[in-house]
Design a protein around this motif. Structure first.
Motif, PDB file in Angstrom:
ATOM      1  N   GLU A  42     -87.721  47.328 -40.356  1.00  0.00           N
ATOM      2  CA  GLU A  42     -86.640  46.401 -40.031  1.00  0.00           C
ATOM      3  C   GLU A  42     -87.157  45.027 -39.636  1.00  0.00           C
ATOM      4  O   GLU A  42     -86.592  43.996 -40.025  1.00  0.00           O
ATOM      5  N   LEU A  43     -88.231  44.992 -38.867  1.00  0.00           N
ATOM      6  CA  LEU A  43     -88.743  43.708 -38.408  1.00  0.00           C
ATOM      7  C   LEU A  43     -89.252  42.858 -39.566  1.00  0.00           C
ATOM      8  O   LEU A  43     -89.052  41.636 -39.596  1.00  0.00           O
ATOM      9  N   MET A  44     -89.870  43.498 -40.554  1.00  0.00           N
ATOM     10  CA  MET A  44     -90.316  42.757 -41.728  1.00  0.00           C
ATOM     11  C   MET A  44     -89.124  42.209 -42.506  1.00  0.00           C
ATOM     12  O   MET A  44     -89.168  41.073 -43.012  1.00  0.00           O
ATOM     13  N   GLN A  45     -88.066  42.965 -42.577  1.00  0.00           N
ATOM     14  CA  GLN A  45     -86.848  42.486 -43.245  1.00  0.00           C
ATOM     15  C   GLN A  45     -86.280  41.279 -42.524  1.00  0.00           C
ATOM     16  O   GLN A  45     -85.847  40.302 -43.153  1.00  0.00           O
ATOM     17  N   ILE A  46     -86.281  41.333 -41.190  1.00  0.00           N
ATOM     18  CA  ILE A  46     -85.809  40.189 -40.406  1.00  0.00           C
ATOM     19  C   ILE A  46     -86.688  38.971 -40.665  1.00  0.00           C
ATOM     20  O   ILE A  46     -86.188  37.855 -40.845  1.00  0.00           O
ATOM     21  N   HIS A  47     -87.973  39.198 -40.716  1.00  0.00           N
ATOM     22  CA  HIS A  47     -88.926  38.102 -40.921  1.00  0.00           C
ATOM     23  C   HIS A  47     -88.691  37.396 -42.247  1.00  0.00           C
ATOM     24  O   HIS A  47     -88.874  36.182 -42.360  1.00  0.00           O
ATOM     25  N   GLN A  48     -88.285  38.137 -43.245  1.00  0.00           N
ATOM     26  CA  GLN A  48     -88.067  37.544 -44.566  1.00  0.00           C
ATOM     27  C   GLN A  48     -86.802  36.699 -44.631  1.00  0.00           C
ATOM     28  O   GLN A  48     -86.561  36.017 -45.629  1.00  0.00           O
ATOM     29  N   ASN A  49     -86.000  36.731 -43.584  1.00  0.00           N
ATOM     30  CA  ASN A  49     -84.736  35.983 -43.595  1.00  0.00           C
ATOM     31  C   ASN A  49     -84.613  35.013 -42.423  1.00  0.00           C
ATOM     32  O   ASN A  49     -83.500  34.655 -42.032  1.00  0.00           O
ATOM     33  N   VAL A  50     -85.739  34.577 -41.876  1.00  0.00           N
ATOM     34  CA  VAL A  50     -85.690  33.650 -40.750  1.00  0.00           C
ATOM     35  C   VAL A  50     -85.305  32.249 -41.219  1.00  0.00           C
ATOM     36  O   VAL A  50     -85.446  31.901 -42.393  1.00  0.00           O
ATOM     37  N   ASP A  51     -84.816  31.446 -40.284  1.00  0.00           N
ATOM     38  CA  ASP A  51     -84.365  30.087 -40.615  1.00  0.00           C
ATOM     39  C   ASP A  51     -85.522  29.121 -40.845  1.00  0.00           C
ATOM     40  O   ASP A  51     -85.414  28.183 -41.633  1.00  0.00           O
TER      41      ASP A  51
END
Length: 222
Positions: free
Chosen positions: A3-12
């Motif tokens: 999940e954290l990697m997925q979040i990282h791929q969508n940061v601003d």
């Protein structure tokens, strides 16, 4: 992909992380989710990592970035719980001032300049001030092998060689001899250090409090 990697791929904002770090983060940080945590990360760069932590821990968390570059303070974030301090992580005076005003840190991540002096000064100033139940993560420790940043294979002044002593400190009650260096580090960390994990390019120090060891002997049923 966790999940954290997925979040990282969508940061601003732009961000730069090694792929193996995300599983390490999840392993050690997942239990902090859902709590009003305070996370401090040295090394803001373009701001994407602070975005990631804000999303992962939620709006009730407090996310603090530290960087030596004044431009990092100009980055804007949608989350009001994100703040940035400008300072030199190799300066003990900076840490004295910062830690006077930030006393409730749950997670501390050093992703700063990666020189040996920066990493060691940061650890020695911050770890003793962390509360019980906190965690300290030093990233990019592969620089301990790079002479241009003060490292070198088994060089005593490298952060990895420095960190290896804490294996002995975890076993402090069992040792039958000591050194001046061990005694200095033991005074700083023994009562709080409860776990130490070495990964490729990451060292994790857990400060959950030293637990007593009681020998349990069971006679068995026969």
């Amino acid at each position: 992909m966790n999940e954290l990697m997925q979040i990282h791929q969508n940061v601003d904002h732009p961000s730069d992380k090694w792929s193996n770090y995300f599983d390490i983060y999840e392993k050690h940080l997942k239990d902090y989710r859902g709590k009003n945590v305070t996370l401090v990360e040295v090394g803001v760069q373009k701001g994407g990592s602070l975005d990631m932590w804000h999303t992962y821990f939620g709006p009730h968390s407090k996310i603090i970035g530290i960087d030596v570059d004044p431009e990092c303070a100009k980055i804007t974030y949608p989350g009001k719980n994100i703040s940035v301090f400008i300072g030199d992580q190799e300066s003990p005076a900076f840490w004295d001032e910062f830690l006077r005003n930030n006393t409730d840190i749950d997670i501390f991540i050093d992703d700063g300049g990666h020189t040996m002096g920066q990493q060691i000064v940061t650890f020695e100033k911050v770890f003793p001030k962390l509360k019980t139940g906190s965690i300290f993560i030093c990233e990019d420790t592969h620089t301990s092998y790079w002479p241009e940043l003060g490292g070198g294979l088994r060089r005593e002044s490298s952060f990895l060689e420095y960190a290896k002593d804490f294996v002995d400190i975890l076993h402090n009650n069992w040792k039958r001899e000591t050194t001046e260096s061990l005694e200095k580090k033991s005074a700083m960390a023994f009562d709080g250090l409860s776990g130490l994990y070495f990964y490729d390019s990451v060292v994790v120090f857990e400060k959950f409090g030293k637990q007593p060891m009681n020998r349990i002997m069971i006679p068995g049923k026969q």
